[in-house]
Design a protein around this motif. Sequence first.
Motif, PDB file in Angstrom:
ATOM      1  N   GLU A  13       0.820  -1.217   0.000  1.00 26.37           N
ATOM      2  CA  GLU A  13       0.000   0.000   0.000  1.00 26.37           C
ATOM      3  C   GLU A  13       0.858   1.272   0.000  1.00 26.37           C
ATOM      4  O   GLU A  13       0.541   2.237   0.707  1.00 26.37           O
ATOM      5  CB  GLU A  13      -0.968   0.002   1.186  1.00 26.37           C
ATOM      6  CG  GLU A  13      -1.812  -1.244   1.314  1.00 26.37           C
ATOM      7  CD  GLU A  13      -2.635  -1.572   0.071  1.00 26.37           C
ATOM      8  OE1 GLU A  13      -3.165  -0.637  -0.576  1.00 26.37           O
ATOM      9  OE2 GLU A  13      -2.741  -2.764  -0.276  1.00 26.37           O
ATOM     10  N   ALA A  15       1.808   3.007  -2.941  1.00 33.23           N
ATOM     11  CA  ALA A  15       1.760   3.672  -4.246  1.00 33.23           C
ATOM     12  C   ALA A  15       1.824   5.193  -4.116  1.00 33.23           C
ATOM     13  O   ALA A  15       2.486   5.859  -4.932  1.00 33.23           O
ATOM     14  CB  ALA A  15       0.507   3.255  -5.014  1.00 33.23           C
ATOM     15  N   ASP A  16       1.156   5.757  -3.125  1.00 30.47           N
ATOM     16  CA  ASP A  16       1.178   7.216  -2.954  1.00 30.47           C
ATOM     17  C   ASP A  16       2.580   7.709  -2.615  1.00 30.47           C
ATOM     18  O   ASP A  16       3.035   8.720  -3.159  1.00 30.47           O
ATOM     19  CB  ASP A  16       0.195   7.660  -1.871  1.00 30.47           C
ATOM     20  CG  ASP A  16      -1.260   7.516  -2.294  1.00 30.47           C
ATOM     21  OD1 ASP A  16      -1.527   7.351  -3.509  1.00 30.47           O
ATOM     22  OD2 ASP A  16      -2.135   7.551  -1.399  1.00 30.47           O
ATOM     23  N   ARG A  18       5.412   6.241  -3.390  1.00 28.82           N
ATOM     24  CA  ARG A  18       6.207   6.108  -4.622  1.00 28.82           C
ATOM     25  C   ARG A  18       5.939   7.306  -5.537  1.00 28.82           C
ATOM     26  O   ARG A  18       6.868   7.906  -6.062  1.00 28.82           O
ATOM     27  CB  ARG A  18       5.888   4.790  -5.330  1.00 28.82           C
ATOM     28  CG  ARG A  18       6.572   4.643  -6.687  1.00 28.82           C
ATOM     29  CD  ARG A  18       6.319   3.274  -7.297  1.00 28.82           C
ATOM     30  NE  ARG A  18       7.261   2.303  -6.780  1.00 28.82           N
ATOM     31  CZ  ARG A  18       8.472   2.099  -7.282  1.00 28.82           C
ATOM     32  NH1 ARG A  18       8.896   2.798  -8.324  1.00 28.82           N
ATOM     33  NH2 ARG A  18       9.267   1.190  -6.756  1.00 28.82           N
ATOM     34  N   LEU A  43       6.958  -4.681 -11.846  1.00 21.77           N
ATOM     35  CA  LEU A  43       5.514  -4.525 -12.008  1.00 21.77           C
ATOM     36  C   LEU A  43       4.738  -5.747 -11.543  1.00 21.77           C
ATOM     37  O   LEU A  43       5.162  -6.886 -11.749  1.00 21.77           O
ATOM     38  CB  LEU A  43       5.181  -4.252 -13.476  1.00 21.77           C
ATOM     39  CG  LEU A  43       5.848  -3.035 -14.101  1.00 21.77           C
ATOM     40  CD1 LEU A  43       5.493  -2.949 -15.578  1.00 21.77           C
ATOM     41  CD2 LEU A  43       5.469  -1.765 -13.367  1.00 21.77           C
ATOM     42  N   ARG A  44       3.574  -5.478 -10.986  1.00 22.33           N
ATOM     43  CA  ARG A  44       2.610  -6.532 -10.663  1.00 22.33           C
ATOM     44  C   ARG A  44       1.945  -6.984 -11.969  1.00 22.33           C
ATOM     45  O   ARG A  44       2.038  -6.281 -12.978  1.00 22.33           O
ATOM     46  CB  ARG A  44       1.536  -5.989  -9.720  1.00 22.33           C
ATOM     47  CG  ARG A  44       2.067  -5.474  -8.408  1.00 22.33           C
ATOM     48  CD  ARG A  44       0.910  -4.901  -7.563  1.00 22.33           C
ATOM     49  NE  ARG A  44       1.426  -4.178  -6.423  1.00 22.33           N
ATOM     50  CZ  ARG A  44       1.933  -4.729  -5.332  1.00 22.33           C
ATOM     51  NH1 ARG A  44       1.978  -6.040  -5.231  1.00 22.33           N
ATOM     52  NH2 ARG A  44       2.387  -3.997  -4.342  1.00 22.33           N
ATOM     53  N   ASP A  46      -0.978  -6.644 -12.898  1.00 21.69           N
ATOM     54  CA  ASP A  46      -1.909  -5.619 -13.389  1.00 21.69           C
ATOM     55  C   ASP A  46      -1.196  -4.347 -13.855  1.00 21.69           C
ATOM     56  O   ASP A  46      -1.837  -3.369 -14.226  1.00 21.69           O
ATOM     57  CB  ASP A  46      -2.953  -5.278 -12.327  1.00 21.69           C
ATOM     58  CG  ASP A  46      -2.372  -4.624 -11.084  1.00 21.69           C
ATOM     59  OD1 ASP A  46      -1.155  -4.328 -11.042  1.00 21.69           O
ATOM     60  OD2 ASP A  46      -3.143  -4.401 -10.130  1.00 21.69           O
ATOM     61  N   ARG A  48       0.803  -2.315 -12.038  1.00 20.90           N
ATOM     62  CA  ARG A  48       1.176  -1.374 -10.983  1.00 20.90           C
ATOM     63  C   ARG A  48       2.591  -1.670 -10.488  1.00 20.90           C
ATOM     64  O   ARG A  48       3.000  -2.824 -10.408  1.00 20.90           O
ATOM     65  CB  ARG A  48       0.206  -1.461  -9.801  1.00 20.90           C
ATOM     66  CG  ARG A  48      -1.186  -0.963 -10.086  1.00 20.90           C
ATOM     67  CD  ARG A  48      -2.090  -1.085  -8.878  1.00 20.90           C
ATOM     68  NE  ARG A  48      -2.200  -2.493  -8.469  1.00 20.90           N
ATOM     69  CZ  ARG A  48      -2.116  -2.920  -7.203  1.00 20.90           C
ATOM     70  NH1 ARG A  48      -1.940  -2.075  -6.204  1.00 20.90           N
ATOM     71  NH2 ARG A  48      -2.233  -4.206  -6.922  1.00 20.90           N
ATOM     72  N   ALA A  49       3.321  -0.602 -10.146  1.00 27.71           N
ATOM     73  CA  ALA A  49       4.678  -0.765  -9.631  1.00 27.71           C
ATOM     74  C   ALA A  49       4.654  -1.473  -8.286  1.00 27.71           C
ATOM     75  O   ALA A  49       3.761  -1.258  -7.466  1.00 27.71           O
ATOM     76  CB  ALA A  49       5.355   0.588  -9.492  1.00 27.71           C
ATOM     77  N   MET A  50       5.655  -2.327  -8.084  1.00 29.06           N
ATOM     78  CA  MET A  50       5.787  -3.044  -6.814  1.00 29.06           C
ATOM     79  C   MET A  50       7.219  -3.017  -6.288  1.00 29.06           C
ATOM     80  O   MET A  50       7.549  -3.635  -5.291  1.00 29.06           O
ATOM     81  CB  MET A  50       5.341  -4.494  -6.950  1.00 29.06           C
ATOM     82  CG  MET A  50       6.141  -5.265  -7.985  1.00 29.06           C
ATOM     83  SD  MET A  50       5.846  -7.044  -7.956  1.00 29.06           S
ATOM     84  CE  MET A  50       6.937  -7.537  -6.645  1.00 29.06           C
TER      85      MET A  50
END
Length: 92
Positions: A13, A15-16, A18, A43-44, A46, A48-50
Amino acid sequence: MPWFAIHCIDKPESADLRAETRSAHLAHVNAYKDQVLVAGPLLRPDGRAMGSLLIMDFEDRDAALSFSNADPYQIAGLFESRSITNWHKVLP
């Protein structure tokens, strides 16, 4: 100089965080652009960066660690884990 792979996994959780620190992170990496072989987000499925993966040329592991410690992502506490490993380029 040897290559080092810097492999980082973001905290859940985050992402913000990042997004908030991305421009400062990119400025930090760009200051070393002559030493970068590859750099980008992990990337995941989907999209999204991980996390982050950078393969860079440093004099030694201490220099790679110093670079990574000064990364705004690291300073902001984005990463759940980080590894810095010597890497040997074979191909291409």
